[in-house]
Design an enzyme around this catalytic site. Structure first.
Site, PDB file in Angstrom:
ATOM      1  N   LYS A  93       0.835  -1.075  -0.171  1.00 38.80           N
ATOM      2  CA  LYS A  93      -0.047   0.043  -0.129  1.00 38.80           C
ATOM      3  C   LYS A  93       0.839   1.344   0.060  1.00 38.80           C
ATOM      4  CE  LYS A  93      -3.564  -2.571   0.514  1.00 38.80           C
ATOM      5  NZ  LYS A  93      -4.917  -2.449  -0.562  1.00 38.80           N
TER       6      LYS A  93
HETATM    7  C1  LIG Z   1      -1.153  -7.769   2.256  1.00 36.98           C
HETATM    8  C2  LIG Z   1      -2.178  -7.376   1.271  1.00 36.98           C
HETATM    9  N1  LIG Z   1      -2.214  -8.486   0.205  1.00 36.98           N
HETATM   10  C3  LIG Z   1      -3.117  -8.303  -0.267  1.00 36.98           C
HETATM   11  C4  LIG Z   1      -4.194  -7.524  -0.612  1.00 36.98           C
HETATM   12  C5  LIG Z   1      -5.497  -7.579  -1.474  1.00 36.98           C
HETATM   13  O1  LIG Z   1      -5.028  -6.557  -2.411  1.00 36.98           O
HETATM   14  P1  LIG Z   1      -6.289  -5.933  -3.151  1.00 36.98           P
HETATM   15  O2  LIG Z   1      -7.267  -5.249  -2.164  1.00 36.98           O
HETATM   16  O3  LIG Z   1      -5.590  -4.759  -3.891  1.00 36.98           O
HETATM   17  O4  LIG Z   1      -6.987  -6.637  -3.948  1.00 36.98           O
HETATM   18  C6  LIG Z   1      -4.201  -6.487   0.643  1.00 36.98           C
HETATM   19  C7  LIG Z   1      -5.338  -5.423   0.626  1.00 36.98           C
HETATM   20  O5  LIG Z   1      -5.595  -4.666  -0.140  1.00 36.98           O
HETATM   21  C8  LIG Z   1      -3.189  -6.536   1.338  1.00 36.98           C
HETATM   22  O6  LIG Z   1      -3.064  -5.781   2.401  1.00 36.98           O
HETATM   23  N1  LIG Z   2      -6.591  -5.005   2.150  1.00 37.48           N
HETATM   24  C1  LIG Z   2      -6.766  -3.328   2.139  1.00 37.48           C
HETATM   25  C2  LIG Z   2      -8.428  -3.273   2.023  1.00 37.48           C
HETATM   26  C3  LIG Z   2      -8.451  -1.833   1.364  1.00 37.48           C
HETATM   27  O1  LIG Z   2      -8.068  -2.274   0.035  1.00 37.48           O
HETATM   28  P1  LIG Z   2      -7.931  -0.665  -0.959  1.00 37.48           P
HETATM   29  O2  LIG Z   2      -6.988  -1.107  -1.997  1.00 37.48           O
HETATM   30  O3  LIG Z   2      -9.214  -0.373  -1.526  1.00 37.48           O
HETATM   31  O4  LIG Z   2      -7.348   0.395   0.014  1.00 37.48           O
HETATM   32  C4  LIG Z   2      -6.238  -3.038   3.550  1.00 37.48           C
HETATM   33  O5  LIG Z   2      -5.271  -3.463   3.757  1.00 37.48           O
HETATM   34  O6  LIG Z   2      -6.782  -2.198   4.160  1.00 37.48           O
END
Ligand SMILES: Cc1ncc(COP(=O)(O)O)c(C=O)c1O
Ligand SMILES: N[C@@H](CCOP(=O)(O)O)C(=O)O
Length: 477
Positions: A120
Site C-alpha cells: 500500500k
Molecule cells: C497484504 C495484502 N495483500 C493483498 C491485499 C489485496 O489487495 P487488493 O485489495 O488490492 O486486491 C491486501 C489488501 O488490499 C493486503 O493488504
Molecule cells: N486490504 C486492504 C483493503 C482496502 O483496500 P484498498 O486497496 O481499497 O485500500 C487493506 O489492507 O486495508
C-alpha cells in the site's frame, strides 16, 4: 484526460478533481475515457528508466492537469531509496521494487519496503504528496474517510500524519487484524489521525465509506475524500510497478510475462488489468484469493455473489478478508464494453444485497481476452507455501504473498516468466509465520516493540450516523 464514471451519470472530471473527490457523484468509480497506449517502441525507450522516471512516464499520461515539472518533482521526492528501504535496506533499495528471482522463470516482486511494510505504501506515499500539492494550490482542507482490513489504514496514516489541511478517519474491523497491524495504526497519536474500529468486517467499513461519500451534501460540507482504491490516483500509481517489474524480468519489449496477485478489494490486480490495456505485454493476470473466494468463483464461473458479513471468514491472510471487492466494478465496466447502463443494472443487484451471473452471456464469452485466471488458497495451503518458500528459495514470505505464490505455481506456463507480487512483509503476521516455520520472522528495528505502545481507538457499531458524528466532532476540535 477526462475521467468518466462507471455508472455513467456524473459529469466528466479532471485528474485533480477526482483526486480530491474520490467516489463520483453518481456513486460510480472514475476511469479515464480511454486508456493511454504504449507502443513496443515506446516501451523499449523506457527500459532502464529509474522508478521515478517510469512513474513520471506513466502518471503524466493520467495526470495531465498537473504541470510536467511539478509532477516530476512530486514523483522524484516520493520514490526514493530512503522512503523504500524500511526493514530490508539493501544495495537494491534504489530499485524501489526489486525483483527477486526464486528460480528460472519465477520471480517475486518486492513491494513492501515502504514505511509500513506493505504494498500500500507504493501508492499511498504518492497520494500524500499529491494531496499536499493540490490543497496548497487552493488553501482547502480535506477529511479523508477510509476503510482498512489491515494495511491501507496504516499506509494512509503514515503518509498523511502531520500533513497540513488533512485529517484521516480510518475505519477498521474490530479484532480482525493482526496484533502488529493494530499496533501500527492505533499507536499513532497525531492530532489529525482518528482510528475508529467497527464491530464487523472490512466490507461493513467500506459500505460506510461509500454511504458517507454518496451523501453529496455531507461530502461537500465536510470536504470528504478517500484513500482507498476507490480513489483513481491509488490505482494508477499501482500501474507503475507492473511496468517496472516487466522491464526487470525481460530483455526485449515483445516478450510477455504473467503476474500472480493476492487479491481482496481488487485494486492491485485492477492496476495490472489497466497496465495490460495500456499495451504492457502481460500474458496472464492470475488472481489468488484466500478462503473468501468470491472473485475466484466469478472468474471460474461468471457468478458474482458477494457474501454477507456472517459468511465472510476471518483467516490467517486477514487483509484479504473481503467479500465485496470495490474495484471489481472498474473491471466489469470494461468487460461489458463500457456500457454504463448494463453496469448500473448489475450493481443495482449488488447494492441491494444480491448477485449477478454473467455465465452464458456474450460478456463472459470474451473474458478470455482479458487474461485473467484464478485460484484460491486455504490456511493449510498458506502454511505449506510459506514452508516451501523458506526451504526451496530461502525466503520468508507473508501469508498473503503465500496465497499468491500457491496459485502462481498452479497456473504458470513453462515459457512465460511468472511474477508473484509480494504484498506485505512477514513481520506483520508473526503468529502465522511461527506456526509455519517454528520461528518468528525478522522485524525492522523501528518496529521492535510496537505492540507495547499505548493505543487509541474508538470502537463503534457499523453505523453511518455514528461515523458522520465523529467527523463533525473531529472538525470541532
Ligand atoms: C497484504 C495484502 N495483500 C493483498 C491485499 C489485496 O489487495 P487488493 O485489495 O488490492 O486486491 C491486501 C489488501 O488490499 C493486503 O493488504
Ligand atoms: N486490504 C486492504 C483493503 C482496502 O483496500 P484498498 O486497496 O481499497 O485500500 C487493506 O489492507 O486495508
Amino acid at each position: 484526460m477526462r475521467y468518466i464514471s462507471t455508472r455513467g451519470q456524473a459529469a466528466p472530471r479532471s485528474f485533480l478533481e477526482i483526486l480530491l473527490g474520490g467516489l463520483m457523484e453518481d456513486g460510480g468509480l472514475a476511469l479515464p475515457e480511454a486508456y493511454p497506449q504504449f507502443s513496443i517502441d515506446e516501451l523499449e525507450g523506457l527500459r532502464g528508466a529509474s522508478y521515478a522516471e517510469l512513474a513520471f512516464a506513466v502518471l503524466s499520461r493520467f495526470a495531465d492537469d498537473i504541470p510536467a515539472e511539478d509532477l516530476r518533482a512530486i514523483v522524484g521526492r516520493t520514490y526514493t531509496a530512503e522512503v523504500y528501504c524500511n526493514g530490508r535496506e539493501t544495495s537494491r533499495s534504489a530499485e524501489i521494487t526489486p525483483l527477486r528471482t526464486l528460480e528460472p522463470g519465477l520471480h517475486l516482486l518486492e513491494l513492501s519496503n515502504g514505511p509500513t511494510l506493505a504494498f500500500k505504501d507504493m501508492a499511498m506515499q504518492l497520494l500524500g504528496n499529491l494531496f499536499e500539492y493540490a490543497l496548497a494550490k487552493t488553501g482547502a482542507s480535506l477529511n479523508i474517510l477510509g476503510a482498512t482490513s489491515g494495511d491501507t489504514g496504516s499506509a494512509a496514516e503514515y503518509a498523511m500524519r502531520g500533513k497540513k489541511g488533512v485529517s484521516v478517519y480510518m475505519l477498521s474491523p474490530w479484532g480482525k487484524m493482526s496484533p502488529f497491524q493494530r499496533a501500527q495504526m492505533y499507536s499513532l497519536q497525531d492530532a489529525n489521525i482518528h482510528n475508529i474500529a467497527v464491530r464487523g468486517m472490512f466490507d461493513d467499513a467500506q459500505d460506510i465509506v461509500k454511504a458517507v461519500s454518496n451523501d453529496l451534501e455531507f461530502k461537500r460540507r465536510h470536504a470528504i475524500g478517500t484513500v482507498n482504491s476507490i480513489n483513481w490516483a491509488r490505482v494508477c500509481a499501482q500501474v507503475v510497478y507492473y511496468f517496472k517489474a516487466y522491464f526487470a524480468a525481460t530483455t526485449r519489449s515483445d516478450e510477455r510475462v504473467s503476474f500472480a496477485v493476492p487479491s481482496g478489494n481488487f485494486g492491485n490486480i485492477c492496476a495490472g488489468h489497466i497496465a495490460r490495456q495500456m499495451g504492457l505485454p502481460i500474458a496472464k493476470l492470475v488472481l489468488a484469493t484466500n478462503e473468501n473466494d468470491v472473485l475466484d468463483e466469478f472468474f471460474r464461473t461468471g457468478l458474482y455473489r458477494p457474501r454477507k458479513t456472517a459468511e465472510t471468514h476471518a483467516t490467517s491472510s486477514p487483509s484479504m478478508d473481503i467479500s465485496k471487492a470495490s474495484n471489481f466494478e472498474r473491471f466489469v465496466f470494461d468487460l461489458v464494453g463500457r456500457d454504463a447502463g448494463v453496469l448500473r443494472g448489475l450493481w443495482q443487484q449488488v447494492d441491494s444485497g444480491g448477485a449477478f451471473d454473467l455465465a452464458g452471456t456474450t460478456y463472459f464469452a470474451r473474458i478470455g481476452n482479458f487474461g485473467f485466471e484464478s485460484g484460491r488458497s486455504t490456511h493449510a495451503d498458506r502454511l505449506a507455501t510459506i514452508r516451501l518458500a523458506d526451504a526451496k528459495y530461502g525466503v520468508t514470505i507473508d501469508p498473503h504473498t503465500a496465497d499468491g505464490l500457491k496459485v502462481a505455481l498452479e497456473k504458470r506456463d513453462a515459457e512465460v516468466p511468472m511474477i508473484v507480487l509480494e504484498t506485505a512483509l512477514p513481520a506483520k503476521f508473526e503468529e502465522t509465520i511461527e506456526e509455519a516455520l517454528g520461528r518468528a520472522p525478522e522485524r525492522p528495528a523501528a518496529y521492535a516493540d510496537i505492540e507495547s505502545l499505548p493505543q487509541a481507538v474508538e470502537v463503534i457499531d457499523a453505523d453511518v450516523a455514528v461515523v458522520r458524528g465523529l467527523i463533525e466532532a473531529g472538525e470541532g476540535l
